[in-house]
Enzyme design. Structure first.
Site, PDB file in Angstrom:
ATOM      1  N   HIS A   1      79.465 112.298  22.413  1.00 26.62           N
ATOM      2  CA  HIS A   1      80.051 113.634  22.284  1.00 26.62           C
ATOM      3  C   HIS A   1      81.198 113.523  21.276  1.00 26.62           C
ATOM      4  CE1 HIS A   1      82.516 117.110  23.590  1.00 26.62           C
ATOM      5  NE2 HIS A   1      81.427 117.574  24.171  1.00 26.62           N
TER       6      HIS A   1
ATOM      7  N   ASP B   1      82.742 106.966  28.973  1.00 28.45           N
ATOM      8  CA  ASP B   1      82.818 108.418  29.100  1.00 28.45           C
ATOM      9  C   ASP B   1      81.821 108.837  30.178  1.00 28.45           C
ATOM     10  OD1 ASP B   1      82.587 111.133  28.915  1.00 28.45           O
ATOM     11  OD2 ASP B   1      82.270 111.193  26.743  1.00 28.45           O
TER      12      ASP B   1
ATOM     13  N   GLN C   1      79.219 113.222  31.833  1.00 28.20           N
ATOM     14  CA  GLN C   1      77.896 113.705  32.248  1.00 28.20           C
ATOM     15  C   GLN C   1      77.290 112.843  33.350  1.00 28.20           C
ATOM     16  OE1 GLN C   1      76.582 116.500  31.387  1.00 28.20           O
ATOM     17  NE2 GLN C   1      77.921 117.027  29.676  1.00 28.20           N
TER      18      GLN C   1
ATOM     19  N   LYS D   1      82.703 119.567  35.381  1.00 34.91           N
ATOM     20  CA  LYS D   1      81.292 119.169  35.286  1.00 34.91           C
ATOM     21  C   LYS D   1      80.794 118.560  36.591  1.00 34.91           C
ATOM     22  CE  LYS D   1      81.553 118.380  30.326  1.00 34.91           C
ATOM     23  NZ  LYS D   1      80.863 119.495  29.678  1.00 34.91           N
TER      24      LYS D   1
ATOM     25  N   CYS E   1      78.194 119.772  20.686  1.00 38.55           N
ATOM     26  CA  CYS E   1      79.308 118.880  20.319  1.00 38.55           C
ATOM     27  C   CYS E   1      78.833 117.435  20.189  1.00 38.55           C
ATOM     28  CB  CYS E   1      80.453 118.964  21.315  1.00 38.55           C
ATOM     29  SG  CYS E   1      81.175 120.590  21.409  1.00 38.55           S
TER      30      CYS E   1
HETATM   31  N1  PLP Z   1      81.975 113.685  26.943  1.00 44.09           N
HETATM   32  C1  PLP Z   1      80.786 114.197  27.209  1.00 44.09           C
HETATM   33  C2  PLP Z   1      79.602 113.290  27.311  1.00 44.09           C
HETATM   34  C3  PLP Z   1      80.636 115.567  27.394  1.00 44.09           C
HETATM   35  O1  PLP Z   1      79.436 116.064  27.677  1.00 44.09           O
HETATM   36  C4  PLP Z   1      81.774 116.393  27.286  1.00 44.09           C
HETATM   37  C5  PLP Z   1      81.641 117.851  27.430  1.00 44.09           C
HETATM   38  O2  PLP Z   1      80.583 118.407  27.274  1.00 44.09           O
HETATM   39  C6  PLP Z   1      82.990 115.798  27.013  1.00 44.09           C
HETATM   40  C7  PLP Z   1      83.068 114.446  26.855  1.00 44.09           C
HETATM   41  C8  PLP Z   1      84.232 116.615  26.919  1.00 44.09           C
HETATM   42  O3  PLP Z   1      84.509 117.214  28.136  1.00 44.09           O
HETATM   43  P1  PLP Z   1      85.675 118.287  28.255  1.00 44.09           P
HETATM   44  O4  PLP Z   1      85.367 119.340  27.238  1.00 44.09           O
HETATM   45  O5  PLP Z   1      85.573 118.786  29.644  1.00 44.09           O
HETATM   46  O6  PLP Z   1      86.949 117.582  27.977  1.00 44.09           O
END
Ligand code: PLP
Length: 556
Positions: free
Chosen positions: A277, A354, A357, A380, A518
């Protein structure tokens, strides 16, 4: 990830009793759902005596196969191909799960979700995706009460208890019942979370840590209690390892701007994967530009899985950090996180995972993963927006410089000097998002009560079910076909822009995301700028998938 082959019978099929127990446990443990759940009696697996299940939900049987009365495959719901070895039986009456819309058939023939799941459970193919199955000897498993029997199943357990916990899912959108398949963007909130936040504002609200009055004590207890819940949820060694932040993005930026600023120097290397992401690319890119670091990327294969051999070639003594996603938001790929982490250790690199997900789909244990940092966002995992978590090993967090200054994070301040608190307070400057931290705690209670292993198993089979049906849609290309996937089905549809597909589905009350999610680098790796991305959560059903697939058939 280990597969639990001990639960497989001689035919290579899962042990139906164990699967039924899993389903019972899943729904029996639904918060607030226990009382209404009648005992579920097991039927022998359909293949064992040649009887055909009444419903074919989850079988992946194609509509045409159904219409023709063809033999169907209970062995592999993913392929949807008739299994020549399977006993041909009478065509099932119900069409649920077949991809045929309930609207196409008499609505009375459509079985309830619990019947659908019951059938899925009878037809699940292996391997099991779960790394740890529940303890089947636990007394909460009803089968120990001697209820196993053949024949005359029913009444089934009430699988709708889960969906009923989510008030937002009761509404209609564009004249249709809302089907929420945009869970990778954000999940809906159960009433347990909504009520907990209301309760906080109605009875506990205060700023924390700094007052001697009753409400300050209540609010502090609630906030620090939530921290302990996160600790337990992630399997962290201490609540001091849990820092509350706004979300995964802020957590990664915190590490980049604290540890990265402090410890990295020109020529040092950071490895990310091609799946990331933007939240796990841009902060490192910014740091690299500022400090002269090198950013390296683990490539992925045609299915969207990281290529471990290529990763091994990237590792070298200059590698100071490996930062990667546990589950890809764009493709759903589950990366081999423990292996990637162990390999990083050979060079002494730090590891950030990270988990944005991952946490709503699978059990995570940061000590087993042995990562240095783990990040996720509350929204999430059925919690509120604006709250998230940075896990870090305690000694490491205490070595890291604060990234923001202000109240709450100090031990002592003079005009000459400030002494900081140890972690986590040193990273929580100012008044935090107290109420939503408490709401996050309630969300983690919610999923923990159901059980992450059961959620993972259930979603795994729903994903296979959906994959089988989507593959039958003319002109549909799935992007991301790794063997180990969670929650996400990304695709493009020949002849249609992704936003056209999203808009059409919206008219049917079906919420999916279309766009670049993203994660532009990984989509470009597959030659596309955007995809349509239905994504699953624990409240989605076969009927949701049926509605999606029917709409996709109709779009032409
Ligand atoms: N990392 C992953 C894999 C994501 O899917 C997302 C959001 O879709 C993020 C990071 C960023 O999350 P947030 O926008 O809640 O900070």
């Amino acid at each position: 990830m280990s597969s639990n082959h001990q639960h497989v019978n001689g035919n290579g099929l899962p042990d139906v009793n164990i699967l039924a127990q899993l389903a019972n446990q899943y729904f029996k443990s639904a918060p607030n759902g226990q009382a209404s759940i009648p005992t579920y009696r097991l039927e022998p697996p359909a293949h064992s005596n040649g009887t055909v299940p009444q419903s074919v939900a989850g079988s992946g049987i194609s509509p045409s196969a159904l219409e023709q009365g063809a033999a169907f495959n209970i062995k592999d719901p993913q392929t949807s191909l008739p299994d020549p070895h399977f006993v041909t039986g009478q065509v099932p009456k119900s069409v649920a799960g077949s991809g045929i819309s309930p609207a196409v058939k008499n609505a009375e023939e459509v079985p309830s979700f619990e019947q659908e799941l019951q059938q899925i459970i009878k037809q699940i193919s292996i391997p099991f995706p779960v790394s740890q199955l529940p303890d089947f000897s636990a007394p909460s498993f009803y089968f120990l009460s001697g209820q196993l029997s053949s024949g005359n199943a029913q009444p089934p357990f009430d699988l709708n208890t889960i969906k009923a916990d989510f008030p937002i899912l009761k509404q209609q959108v564009n004249g249709r019942p809302l089907i929420w398949l945009d869970n990778a963007a954000t999940t809906q909130k159960p009433k347990q979370v909504i009520e907990r936040i209301s309760q906080f504002y109605e009875t506990e609200n205060s700023n924390i840590h700094r007052a001697a009055h009753e409400l300050a004590a209540r609010a502090t207890d609630a906030y620090e209690g939530a921290r302990k819940k996160v600790q337990g949820f992630l399997g962290a060694a201490s609540p001091n390892e849990i820092v509350f932040v706004r979300g995964a993005t802020e957590a990664i930026n915190l590490v980049a701007q604290s540890w990265g600023e402090q410890f990295l120097k020109a020529g040092d290397e950071i490895i990310v994967s091609h799946l990331e992401h933007h939240a796990n690319i841009v902060p490192w890119q910014q740091l690299a530009a500022k400090k002269g670091l090198v950013l390296r990327v683990i490539p992925v294969d045609e299915d969207g899985q990281v290529i471990i051999e290529e990763y091994a070639k990237l590792l070298n003594p200059k590698t100071k950090l490996v930062s990667f996603t546990q589950v890809s938001n764009a493709l759903g790929t589950v990366t081999p996180a423990a292996e990637i982490t162990a390999m990083a250790r050979t060079t002494g690199a730090k590891v950030l995972i990270d988990g944005a997900q991952a946490v709503s789909h699978k059990r995570v244990n940061v000590q087993e993963l042995n990562c240095d940092w783990y990040v996720f966002s509350g929204h999430k995992v059925f919690g509120p927006t604006g709250i998230g978590v940075l896990y870090g090993k305690e000694a490491l967090l205490n070595d890291m410089q604060p990234w923001q200054g202000g109240g709450n994070m100090i031990r002592d301040v003079t005009f000459e000097h400030t002494a900081y608190q140890p972690a986590p307070a040193r990273f929580e400057a100012g008044t935090g998002n107290i109420a939503d931290a408490v709401g996050l705690g309630a969300a983690l209670d919610y999923v923990s009560k159901i059980g992450l292993e059961l959620i993972e198993l259930y979603e795994h089979n729903l994903l296979h079910y959906a994959t089988g049906l989507l593959k039958q849609v003319k002109g549909l290309r799935l992007i991301g076909t790794a063997a180990d996937k969670a929650g996400v089905l990304s695709f493009v549809l020949e002849g249609f822009k992704t936003e056209e597909v999203g808009a059409y589905l919206n008219k049917q009350g079906i919420a999916v995301r279309s766009g670049h999610h993203c994660a532009q680098p990984i989509l470009r790796r597959f030659g596309v700028e955007s995809t349509v991305r239905p994504s699953l959560a624990l409240y989605n059903t076969c009927a949701d998938i049926d509605a999606l697939v029917q709409a996709l058939h109709q779009i032409r």
